[in-house]
Design an enzyme around this catalytic site. Sequence first.
Site, mmCIF file in Angstrom:
data_model
loop_
_atom_site.group_PDB
_atom_site.id
_atom_site.type_symbol
_atom_site.label_atom_id
_atom_site.label_comp_id
_atom_site.label_asym_id
_atom_site.label_seq_id
_atom_site.Cartn_x
_atom_site.Cartn_y
_atom_site.Cartn_z
ATOM 1 N N MET A 30 10.128 -3.299 23.364
ATOM 2 C CA MET A 30 10.753 -2.610 24.544
ATOM 3 C C MET A 30 10.585 -3.310 25.633
ATOM 4 O O MET A 30 10.605 -2.429 26.822
ATOM 5 C CB MET A 30 10.259 -1.056 24.473
ATOM 6 N N GLY A 31 10.176 -4.418 26.043
ATOM 7 C CA GLY A 31 9.862 -4.955 27.239
ATOM 8 C C GLY A 31 8.545 -4.712 28.242
ATOM 9 O O GLY A 31 7.875 -3.898 27.651
ATOM 10 N N HIS A 37 1.823 -8.210 23.577
ATOM 11 C CA HIS A 37 3.171 -8.816 23.067
ATOM 12 C C HIS A 37 3.051 -10.320 23.053
ATOM 13 O O HIS A 37 3.412 -11.051 21.922
ATOM 14 C CB HIS A 37 4.368 -8.583 24.057
ATOM 15 N N VAL A 173 -4.616 -6.062 21.204
ATOM 16 C CA VAL A 173 -5.288 -6.931 22.371
ATOM 17 C C VAL A 173 -5.718 -5.861 23.250
ATOM 18 O O VAL A 173 -5.133 -4.834 23.827
ATOM 19 C CB VAL A 173 -4.214 -7.856 22.891
ATOM 20 N N ARG A 184 2.791 1.045 29.109
ATOM 21 C CA ARG A 184 2.492 2.469 29.810
ATOM 22 C C ARG A 184 1.309 2.582 30.444
ATOM 23 O O ARG A 184 0.987 3.440 31.427
ATOM 24 C CB ARG A 184 2.559 3.668 28.779
HETATM 25 P P1 AMP Z 1 6.261 -1.799 22.590
HETATM 26 O O1 AMP Z 1 7.230 -2.776 23.551
HETATM 27 O O2 AMP Z 1 5.430 -1.056 23.190
HETATM 28 O O3 AMP Z 1 7.382 -1.117 21.567
HETATM 29 O O4 AMP Z 1 5.599 -2.702 21.481
HETATM 30 C C1 AMP Z 1 6.226 -3.820 20.695
HETATM 31 C C2 AMP Z 1 5.222 -4.342 19.755
HETATM 32 O O5 AMP Z 1 4.088 -4.804 20.385
HETATM 33 C C3 AMP Z 1 4.663 -3.202 18.702
HETATM 34 O O6 AMP Z 1 4.502 -3.797 17.408
HETATM 35 C C4 AMP Z 1 3.457 -2.925 19.041
HETATM 36 O O7 AMP Z 1 2.587 -2.428 18.153
HETATM 37 C C5 AMP Z 1 2.848 -4.196 19.728
HETATM 38 N N1 AMP Z 1 1.816 -4.134 20.777
HETATM 39 C C6 AMP Z 1 1.868 -3.132 22.053
HETATM 40 N N2 AMP Z 1 0.610 -3.292 22.700
HETATM 41 C C7 AMP Z 1 0.041 -3.995 21.794
HETATM 42 C C8 AMP Z 1 -1.333 -4.521 22.054
HETATM 43 N N3 AMP Z 1 -2.316 -3.956 22.859
HETATM 44 N N4 AMP Z 1 -1.873 -5.344 21.068
HETATM 45 C C9 AMP Z 1 -1.174 -5.750 19.872
HETATM 46 N N5 AMP Z 1 0.132 -5.508 19.868
HETATM 47 C C10 AMP Z 1 0.531 -4.398 20.755
#
Ligand code: AMP
Length: 276
Positions: A30-31, A37, A173, A184
């Site tokens: 979601m950027g 990421h 991470v 967030r």
């Molecule tokens: P989001 O942009 O928050 O929807 O996340 C996109 C992808 O990144 C999803 O598969 C999340 O689980 C992954 N993600 C988000 N935060 C982390 C993190 N801290 N470590 C590893 N993967 C993450």
Amino acid sequence: MKIITEIAEMKEFSRNFKKSEKKISFVPTMGKLHKGHVRLIESAKRYGETIVSIFINPLQFGRGEDFDKYPKDIEGDEKILLDLDVPVLFYPESNIVKNTDTFIVNPEYSKKLEGLFRSSHFQGVLTIVMKLFCVVEPDFAFFGLKDYQQYVLIKKMAEDFFLNVKIIPVETVREESGIAMSSRNIYLDGAGKEAASAFYKILSSTADLFKKGEKSPEKLTGFAVKELIKNGFKVDYVEITDPALNRKYQNTEKGDIILAAIRYKEVRLIDNVFLI
Ligand code: AMP
């Protein structure tokens, strides 16, 4: 880096690409990209030509959630993707979700954990991921273990529908303080960040208690809840279950996972730790 916004163009790109022997690796996001990421993208690059999508999916936000103020930084994101040498950014227009009448639901798993607090969240997640899979047609797709229930549900969806995509989990991470990286996290002020760092520490201490011999799920979750409340958090849930998320409160064993969601002021955080 090629930036694709139209569904038809993305489909055509993938179709043409598939004529070669090469594989497509896909990282949906979601950027407001961060190091979490980046780890997904680095893993993806080892498997094939990498396509990253950025789309803030309205279907997965409930009423009163932060859809309108969800952090955005497309210029910063593009720079990160360029530095990582990502060949394709899919940045779909909102018509990818407009006029959708068909949704993907997993009624059983939507009743658990996050689903109890965010009733249509997983329906929104599964529906957009299925749409993205249909457009991108990846061979591999990468999901973070930070959103553990999401990973399990997406893997199950891929199995249930015999999709030609392998779902690959990627380790969480964390910041040095232990906080799981999240777009967030910018909602947290200094005090919030300090408080939030206690969240992972408490889950880790709970896992340590297990390691030292405490096997009762009630005692372990009870300890975590007490410590979280002591640190000023409101606790939505703390549960220990098996990796497939089926078992609850019978026993605990190595390989189980503690999943928790808490609130600090207005900010809701989720995290998890495996029992080893
Ligand atoms: P989001 O942009 O928050 O929807 O996340 C996109 C992808 O990144 C999803 O598969 C999340 O689980 C992954 N993600 C988000 N935060 C982390 C993190 N801290 N470590 C590893 N993967 C993450």
